[in-house]
Design a protein around this motif. Structure first.
Motif, short mmCIF file in Angstrom:
data_model
loop_
_atom_site.label_atom_id
_atom_site.label_comp_id
_atom_site.label_asym_id
_atom_site.label_seq_id
_atom_site.Cartn_x
_atom_site.Cartn_y
_atom_site.Cartn_z
N PHE A 1 13.27 -1.95 -10.53
CA PHE A 1 12.88 -1.40 -11.94
C PHE A 1 12.65 0.03 -11.55
N ASP A 2 13.19 0.86 -12.49
CA ASP A 2 12.92 2.26 -12.67
C ASP A 2 11.66 2.63 -13.12
N ASN A 3 10.80 3.71 -12.57
CA ASN A 3 9.56 4.22 -13.08
C ASN A 3 8.53 3.03 -13.29
N ILE A 4 8.47 2.01 -12.29
CA ILE A 4 7.63 1.20 -12.33
C ILE A 4 5.96 1.63 -12.07
N SER A 5 5.07 1.60 -13.01
CA SER A 5 3.81 1.82 -12.84
C SER A 5 3.19 1.08 -11.69
N VAL A 6 1.80 1.84 -11.35
CA VAL A 6 1.11 1.26 -10.11
C VAL A 6 0.52 -0.05 -10.69
N LEU A 7 0.05 -0.30 -11.79
CA LEU A 7 -0.52 -1.42 -12.42
C LEU A 7 0.46 -2.51 -12.24
N GLN A 8 1.74 -2.25 -12.66
CA GLN A 8 2.85 -3.01 -12.88
C GLN A 8 3.25 -3.57 -11.44
N THR A 9 2.89 -2.58 -10.29
CA THR A 9 3.46 -2.93 -8.97
C THR A 9 2.42 -4.10 -8.49
N ILE A 10 1.15 -3.73 -8.77
CA ILE A 10 0.12 -4.78 -8.58
C ILE A 10 0.44 -6.06 -9.05
N LYS A 11 0.75 -6.05 -10.37
CA LYS A 11 0.86 -7.62 -11.22
C LYS A 11 2.17 -8.29 -10.38
N ILE B 1 5.58 -22.35 -2.97
CA ILE B 1 6.44 -22.69 -2.02
C ILE B 1 5.86 -23.06 -0.57
N GLU B 2 4.56 -22.92 -0.49
CA GLU B 2 3.80 -22.93 0.82
C GLU B 2 4.38 -22.05 1.94
N SER B 3 4.74 -20.74 1.58
CA SER B 3 5.20 -19.78 2.47
C SER B 3 3.85 -18.93 2.57
N TYR B 4 2.89 -19.18 3.49
CA TYR B 4 1.52 -18.54 3.05
C TYR B 4 1.23 -17.17 3.80
N LYS B 5 2.29 -17.02 4.98
CA LYS B 5 2.38 -15.82 5.57
C LYS B 5 2.95 -14.57 4.74
N ASN B 6 4.10 -14.99 3.95
CA ASN B 6 4.46 -13.97 3.03
C ASN B 6 3.51 -13.68 1.75
N ALA B 7 2.86 -14.67 1.50
CA ALA B 7 1.82 -14.64 0.21
C ALA B 7 0.65 -13.68 0.80
N ALA B 8 0.23 -13.96 2.05
CA ALA B 8 -0.97 -13.10 2.52
C ALA B 8 -0.37 -11.44 2.46
N ALA B 9 0.98 -11.33 2.86
CA ALA B 9 1.57 -9.93 3.04
C ALA B 9 1.30 -9.39 1.79
N ASN C 1 -1.50 -5.61 -2.01
CA ASN C 1 -2.30 -5.13 -3.36
C ASN C 1 -3.58 -4.72 -2.94
N GLU C 2 -4.40 -5.21 -2.00
CA GLU C 2 -5.67 -4.51 -1.60
C GLU C 2 -5.43 -3.07 -1.20
N ARG C 3 -4.52 -2.76 -0.44
CA ARG C 3 -4.18 -1.24 -0.09
C ARG C 3 -4.09 -0.62 -1.53
N ILE C 4 -3.31 -1.12 -2.26
CA ILE C 4 -2.86 -0.27 -3.61
C ILE C 4 -4.30 0.04 -4.35
N ASP D 1 -7.26 -0.02 -3.22
CA ASP D 1 -8.40 0.91 -2.73
C ASP D 1 -7.94 2.16 -3.02
N SER D 2 -6.71 2.40 -2.90
CA SER D 2 -6.21 3.71 -3.29
C SER D 2 -6.45 4.10 -4.52
N LEU D 3 -6.17 3.23 -5.55
CA LEU D 3 -6.48 3.73 -6.96
C LEU D 3 -8.28 3.82 -7.24
N ALA D 4 -8.86 3.05 -6.52
CA ALA D 4 -10.36 3.15 -6.66
C ALA D 4 -10.69 4.47 -6.27
N GLU D 5 -10.28 5.01 -4.99
CA GLU D 5 -10.54 6.14 -4.44
C GLU D 5 -10.14 7.56 -5.18
N LYS D 6 -8.65 7.30 -5.68
CA LYS D 6 -8.00 8.59 -6.05
C LYS D 6 -8.02 8.83 -7.55
#
Length: 653
Positions: free
Chosen positions: A319-329, A341-349, A354-357, A359-364
């Protein structure tokens, strides 16, 4: 007969549309860039660029940028200043379309420095580019400055502030201001205008977590648009039809998103697919952002319907110009997909991303946006208050000047009478002096009465603004609560919000009263109890509350401490007094004031205070606050633990 004529015109329209589509498929689609290049004059190229329905239909924005740069360089060589500036305006718009908002902003600001060489129409185009840039850069204070400049130029289109409230997440304020400012400007027979109005209202309501109400608004919009499209008395151009189709796609997308939020995924999927297909043909950044939003909702609906491969295909799209909130979703949906599909390692990644994004939103971002909002509101209120004061000063000066002129004229009359009528000087002087005094007294009385009315109105307006600002603080605390994970912090923020509401309620009661000096406490306490119940007893309760304060009135200096004290006591009763069952719960509130002496009593029949209450009073925010507020009333809090539950009381003056 009229119905058959309408059907006939509708059939002709679809035949025409099919023929046009076939011609486009059989032959090569006409390039807007080619038309631009075939035009001789810069002003005509400017019109082709901004009036085209889809200037990127064949050639990309980068092709346009390269072409415009060539024409710009040629005009600079020939020192054609007007042509150079027209090409720079187009260049700024292309940078905006590419999402390079910083470059677009720098170029547009340089053009505005030379705005005196443009007419209002060109200035509007530049200001529109700046407006969109600041919105995407989340510089809302700068965006408001742009709109104020539009108003100074006499431009009335797109100068409201409801979309800024929406960008800040204050959707209720957005739709209220939109309804107040836009609805009166739409004629009853303007079907297209009403369709656009109800579309935006529906979107704001959906974002404000009111999907059922939003669905009604969007269906109204669809009905008005159908009336517009089927009205054979209107001669619609190709551009009008294209815009109407885009509006229909936005309405379908909004309806579909409401269905997704209501769990009706099967109904939502075809509407979303149709909406995305149409909106992709638009050159508008807003429509392309809507394509991203609708695609994410489509992926969510497919996930809920267990169509995993379709959902994954959508989420893997670029997607072009996807916003931060859309990236989180999107990350959340990808995590949900891998969970299913029970691929829990990929899900955790993806959860970690999202946690990093976040946190960055909360700070900046969050703090900056909220600070901008507070600054904007404060500046607006300050400017309005200053304008009112300046206007009042001017009126007083005019009255003084008028009175002075009258005095001078009357004195001249008296002097003339003294010199011409010496025989009647005493009687005439006394008589005229009496008339003058009566007139002056009447004028001064009228001035004083008008001044008192103006001061009352101003004081009510101030209380109203204070209440609105306190509600804004409460909204900000709610926003902070949503971004906070700590339970202790959430509890503290909720308590703070409750205290702010108690103070806001005081100012609301004041500006609603005819007498601004006192507050009727029975009604205030009832409203305060309802406010506290909405926080701690969302589903209803069984506690019997008796309020005995009828006829008691307090000034604001006493009412605010009483409101905060009651807020703390009632909150404590709801939270701690009835831990197991509130079937027979009772709360009694008694407030009396006779002359200079007053008495307050608060009782509940709950579990009572713990044994270590005296030790806790040094660490408990609530108890310390109550004691300080009672001291502010020049009294001392008494606690009676011998009764069933607990009893607080004190005298005050």
């Amino acid at each position: 007969m009229g119905r058959y004529v309408r059907y006939l015109f509708t059939a002709i329209y679809f035949v025409f549309l099919s023929t046009s589509t076939a011609q486009t498929i059989d032959g090569e689609e006409k390039s807007v860039l080619k038309e631009f290049q075939d035009t001789d004059q810069p002003a005509q190229r400017f019109q082709v660029f901004f009036n085209s329905l889809d200037r990127y239909n064949v050639n990309s924005a980068y092709d346009w940028l390269d072409t415009i740069k060539i024409y710009l360089a040629n005009s600079e060589k020939t020192e054609d200043t007007i042509a150079s500036r027209l090409y720079q305006i187009m260049q700024a718009q292309v940078y905006n379309d590419l999402g390079e908002y910083d470059k677009s902003t720098v170029l547009a600001k340089e053009l505005m420095d030379a705005k005196d060489s443009f007419d209002v129409a060109y200035q509007k185009v530049i200001l529109d580019v700046l407006d969109d840039n600041y919105a995407n850069l989340q510089l809302y204070d700068k965006q408001i400055e742009v709109r104020e400049e539009k108003r100074e130029l006499g431009i009335t289109e797109n100068v409201a502030f409801y979309d800024i409230y929406s960008n800040l997440g204050l959707y209720r304020e957005a739709w209220q201001q939109y309804a107040q400012e836009v609805k009166p400007t739409i004629a009853d027979n303007d079907s297209y205008g009403l369709a656009k109005y109800h579309t935006k209202m529906g979107n704001y309501l959906r974002l404000d977590d009111s999907a059922p109400t939003a669905l009604k608004e969007l269906n109204k919009a669809k009905g008005y648009l159908n009336v517009y499209l089927n009205d054979v008395s209107i001669q619609n151009s190709e551009s009008d039809i294209f815009e109407a189709e885009l509006l229909k796609a936005r309405i379908d997308g909004g309806i579909a998103k409401c269905h997704v939020e209501l769990g009706e995924y099967e109904t939502a999927i075809p509407l979303l697919e149709k909406s995305i297909e149409v909106l992709k043909t638009s050159a508008s950044n807003a429509d392309q952002s809507e394509v991203v939003e609708n695609s994410l909702f489509l992926a969510e609906a497919n996930l809920q319907e267990d169509a995993f491969s379709k959902a994954k295909t959508i989420l893997d799209m670029e997607f072009d110009n996807i916003s931060v909130l859309q990236t989180i979703k999107r990350n959340s949906l990808l995590a949900a997909y891998y969970d299913k599909i029970e691929s829990y390692k990929n899900a955790a990644a993806y959860y970690k991303r999202n946690e990093r994004i976040e946190d960055s939103l909360a700070e900046k971002q969050s703090t900056i946006i909220k600070q901008q909002l507070v600054t904007i509101v404060a500046n607006k209120n300050l400017q309005n208050s200053q304008r009112m004061i300046d206007e009042q000063k001017r009126n007083i000066e005019l009255i003084r000047s008028d009175m002075k002129a009258k005095d001078e004229r009357i004195n001249l009359v008296f002097i003339s009478l003294i010199f011409t009528l010496l025989g009647f000087a005493g009687l005439v002087y006394a008589y005229l002096k009496s008339i003058k005094n009566q007139r002056l007294i009447a004028e001064q009385k009228h001035i004083i009465e008008n001044s008192l009315v103006e001061k009352d109105s101003l004081l009510k307006e101030i209380h109203h603004r204070v209440k609105n600002n306190l509600q804004m603080v409460s909204s900000l605390l709610s926003l902070q609560t949503k971004n906070t994970r700590s339970k202790a912090a959430i509890v503290a923020l909720e308590e703070g919000k409750s205290r702010v509401k108690a103070m806001a309620l005081i100012h609301q009661k004041l500006y609603q009263n005819d007498d601004l000096s006192v507050i009727e406490m029975q009604g205030y306490i009832e409203s305060l109890i309802n406010s506290v119940q909405s926080v701690y007893k969302k589903g209803g309760h069984n506690i019997s509350i008796t309020i005995d304060a009828e006829g008691t009135e307090l000034d604001i200096d006493r009412a605010i401490p009483f409101g905060l004290i009651l807020n703390e006591l009632v909150s404590n009763s709801f939270k701690y007094a009835f831990p197991e069952n509130d079937e027979n719960g009772k709360i009694y509130i008694h407030l009396r004031k006779n002359g200079d002496q007053g008495y307050f009593e608060y009782t509940d029949n709950g579990v009572g205070l713990p044994e270590d209450t005296d030790e806790r009073s040094h660490s408990s925010m609530g108890i310390r606050l109550i004691n300080r507020l009672v001291n502010q009333l020049q009294s001392k809090l008494n606690v009676d633990r011998n009764v069933e539950g607990v009893r607080f009381w004190f005298n005050f003056s």
